[in-house]
Design a protein around this motif. Structure first.
Motif, PDB file in Angstrom:
ATOM      1  N   VAL A  64      14.989   7.688  -1.940  1.00  0.00           N
ATOM      2  CA  VAL A  64      14.268   7.491  -0.676  1.00  0.00           C
ATOM      3  C   VAL A  64      12.927   8.215  -0.731  1.00  0.00           C
ATOM      4  N   ALA A  65      12.925   9.425  -1.288  1.00  0.00           N
ATOM      5  CA  ALA A  65      11.675  10.189  -1.375  1.00  0.00           C
ATOM      6  C   ALA A  65      10.656   9.463  -2.251  1.00  0.00           C
ATOM      7  N   LEU A  66      11.095   8.985  -3.406  1.00  0.00           N
ATOM      8  CA  LEU A  66      10.160   8.325  -4.328  1.00  0.00           C
ATOM      9  C   LEU A  66       9.738   6.945  -3.825  1.00  0.00           C
ATOM     10  N   PHE A  67      10.716   6.130  -3.448  1.00  0.00           N
ATOM     11  CA  PHE A  67      10.403   4.786  -2.968  1.00  0.00           C
ATOM     12  C   PHE A  67       9.604   4.849  -1.667  1.00  0.00           C
ATOM     13  N   GLY A  68       9.942   5.815  -0.827  1.00  0.00           N
ATOM     14  CA  GLY A  68       9.226   5.984   0.430  1.00  0.00           C
ATOM     15  C   GLY A  68       7.757   6.303   0.230  1.00  0.00           C
ATOM     16  N   GLN A  69       7.459   7.071  -0.822  1.00  0.00           N
ATOM     17  CA  GLN A  69       6.061   7.388  -1.115  1.00  0.00           C
ATOM     18  C   GLN A  69       5.281   6.109  -1.436  1.00  0.00           C
ATOM     19  N   LEU A  70       5.951   5.189  -2.104  1.00  0.00           N
ATOM     20  CA  LEU A  70       5.284   3.945  -2.501  1.00  0.00           C
ATOM     21  C   LEU A  70       5.025   3.006  -1.319  1.00  0.00           C
ATOM     22  N   ILE A  71       5.952   2.977  -0.370  1.00  0.00           N
ATOM     23  CA  ILE A  71       5.822   2.004   0.724  1.00  0.00           C
ATOM     24  C   ILE A  71       5.387   2.636   2.044  1.00  0.00           C
ATOM     25  N   ALA A  72       5.073   3.924   2.037  1.00  0.00           N
ATOM     26  CA  ALA A  72       4.721   4.623   3.284  1.00  0.00           C
ATOM     27  C   ALA A  72       3.526   3.970   3.981  1.00  0.00           C
ATOM     28  N   GLY A  73       2.496   3.645   3.237  1.00  0.00           N
ATOM     29  CA  GLY A  73       1.313   3.028   3.836  1.00  0.00           C
ATOM     30  C   GLY A  73       1.632   1.689   4.480  1.00  0.00           C
ATOM     31  N   VAL A  81       0.121   1.491  13.615  1.00  0.00           N
ATOM     32  CA  VAL A  81      -0.342   2.834  13.969  1.00  0.00           C
ATOM     33  C   VAL A  81      -1.856   2.790  14.159  1.00  0.00           C
ATOM     34  N   PRO A  82      -2.368   3.350  15.251  1.00  0.00           N
ATOM     35  CA  PRO A  82      -3.819   3.340  15.482  1.00  0.00           C
ATOM     36  C   PRO A  82      -4.593   4.014  14.348  1.00  0.00           C
ATOM     37  N   GLU A  83      -5.806   3.576  14.151  1.00  0.00           N
ATOM     38  CA  GLU A  83      -6.610   4.075  13.037  1.00  0.00           C
ATOM     39  C   GLU A  83      -6.852   5.576  13.079  1.00  0.00           C
ATOM     40  N   ASP A  84      -7.043   6.148  14.273  1.00  0.00           N
ATOM     41  CA  ASP A  84      -7.298   7.587  14.347  1.00  0.00           C
ATOM     42  C   ASP A  84      -6.046   8.409  14.056  1.00  0.00           C
ATOM     43  N   VAL A  85      -4.881   7.830  14.224  1.00  0.00           N
ATOM     44  CA  VAL A  85      -3.609   8.521  13.991  1.00  0.00           C
ATOM     45  C   VAL A  85      -3.108   8.274  12.567  1.00  0.00           C
ATOM     46  N   TYR A  86      -3.503   7.165  11.974  1.00  0.00           N
ATOM     47  CA  TYR A  86      -2.970   6.707  10.684  1.00  0.00           C
ATOM     48  C   TYR A  86      -2.973   7.776   9.590  1.00  0.00           C
ATOM     49  N   PRO A  87      -4.096   8.478   9.317  1.00  0.00           N
ATOM     50  CA  PRO A  87      -4.077   9.441   8.201  1.00  0.00           C
ATOM     51  C   PRO A  87      -3.052  10.554   8.396  1.00  0.00           C
ATOM     52  N   LEU A  88      -2.973  11.110   9.611  1.00  0.00           N
ATOM     53  CA  LEU A  88      -2.006  12.177   9.854  1.00  0.00           C
ATOM     54  C   LEU A  88      -0.574  11.649   9.843  1.00  0.00           C
ATOM     55  N   ALA A  89      -0.357  10.456  10.382  1.00  0.00           N
ATOM     56  CA  ALA A  89       0.986   9.873  10.385  1.00  0.00           C
ATOM     57  C   ALA A  89       1.454   9.613   8.959  1.00  0.00           C
ATOM     58  N   LEU A  90       0.576   9.122   8.127  1.00  0.00           N
ATOM     59  CA  LEU A  90       0.920   8.860   6.738  1.00  0.00           C
ATOM     60  C   LEU A  90       1.222  10.161   6.003  1.00  0.00           C
ATOM     61  N   SER A  91       0.403  11.177   6.226  1.00  0.00           N
ATOM     62  CA  SER A  91       0.647  12.486   5.597  1.00  0.00           C
ATOM     63  C   SER A  91       1.985  13.054   6.039  1.00  0.00           C
ATOM     64  N   TYR A  92       2.265  12.978   7.337  1.00  0.00           N
ATOM     65  CA  TYR A  92       3.518  13.506   7.870  1.00  0.00           C
ATOM     66  C   TYR A  92       4.712  12.782   7.261  1.00  0.00           C
ATOM     67  N   LEU A  93       4.644  11.467   7.188  1.00  0.00           N
ATOM     68  CA  LEU A  93       5.749  10.692   6.623  1.00  0.00           C
ATOM     69  C   LEU A  93       5.964  11.055   5.165  1.00  0.00           C
ATOM     70  N   ARG A  94       4.913  11.153   4.413  1.00  0.00           N
ATOM     71  CA  ARG A  94       5.041  11.478   2.985  1.00  0.00           C
ATOM     72  C   ARG A  94       5.625  12.867   2.782  1.00  0.00           C
ATOM     73  N   ILE A  95       5.211  13.810   3.589  1.00  0.00           N
ATOM     74  CA  ILE A  95       5.759  15.166   3.481  1.00  0.00           C
ATOM     75  C   ILE A  95       7.223  15.179   3.912  1.00  0.00           C
ATOM     76  N   TYR A  96       7.553  14.481   4.985  1.00  0.00           N
ATOM     77  CA  TYR A  96       8.934  14.418   5.461  1.00  0.00           C
ATOM     78  C   TYR A  96       9.836  13.785   4.402  1.00  0.00           C
ATOM     79  N   LEU A  97       9.345  12.736   3.755  1.00  0.00           N
ATOM     80  CA  LEU A  97      10.133  12.065   2.727  1.00  0.00           C
ATOM     81  C   LEU A  97      10.446  12.987   1.554  1.00  0.00           C
ATOM     82  N   LEU A  98       9.572  13.938   1.272  1.00  0.00           N
ATOM     83  CA  LEU A  98       9.846  14.891   0.194  1.00  0.00           C
ATOM     84  C   LEU A  98      11.080  15.733   0.490  1.00  0.00           C
ATOM     85  N   GLY A  99      11.380  15.943   1.764  1.00  0.00           N
ATOM     86  CA  GLY A  99      12.547  16.735   2.150  1.00  0.00           C
ATOM     87  C   GLY A  99      13.837  15.944   2.243  1.00  0.00           C
TER      88      GLY A  99
END
Length: 159
Positions: A64-73, A81-99
């Motif tokens: 899930v962590a690896l595959f999630g990194q690939l399809i997170a975007g 997701v709105p454009e102003d929120v997108y970068p932080l939402a993507l970062s948060y998801l990628r970091i969460y997936l690492l856990g």
């Protein structure tokens, strides 16, 4: 800035909820198999089911962590997701997936201990896994800080 950060976390709710609840359901299935085998006195099935559960948690978490990194975007795009929120939402998801390996390991271990009926060990495991979650959170906060530093053009580290 705070509103965007809160929106970024909230935008990930459906994805995180889906993944975690899917694996909680699988852990519940392991709970049933183990409790059934205990009730029948089948030690071999208990042994195999416990080990299969742990392997499933770890392998599932890593996948899930690896595959999630690939399809997170793409997932963020599907959620509109709105454009102003997108970068932080993507970062948060990628970091969460690492856990995810730690999160899934905790859920499967808790299911195993519940099926055995041993609550003391479940509490000890919660404490040990809680420590890992704290370390994961510290890494998450540190990584987010480094991402902010990188966005401000002070490229101390490439992420």
């Amino acid at each position: 800035a705070r509103r965007v950060a809160v929106a970024a976390v909230g935008a990930n709710g459906p994805i995180i909820g889906l993944i975690v609840n899917l694996f909680i359901g699988i852990a519940l299935g392991a709970n049933v198999v183990i409790a059934n085998a205990i009730g029948r006195g089948d030690r071999e099935t208990v042994h195999r089911a416990v080990h299969t559960s742990i392997v499933t948690a770890l392998v599932g978490g890593v996948l899930v962590a690896l595959f999630g990194q690939l399809i997170a975007g793409g997932l963020m795009g599907l959620l509109n997701v709105p454009e102003d929120v997108y970068p932080l939402a993507l970062s948060y998801l990628r970091i969460y997936l690492l856990g995810m390996p730690v999160i899934l390991l905790y859920n499967f271990e808790a299911a195993i201990f519940r099926s055995i009926g041993v609550l003391g060990n479940e509490k000890a495991t919660c404490c040990k896994t809680g420590r890992l979650k704290i370390l994961d959170f510290i890494m998450e906060v540190s990584t987010e800080h480094l991402l902010v530093v990188q966005r401000n053009r002070l490229k101390w580290i490439r992420i």
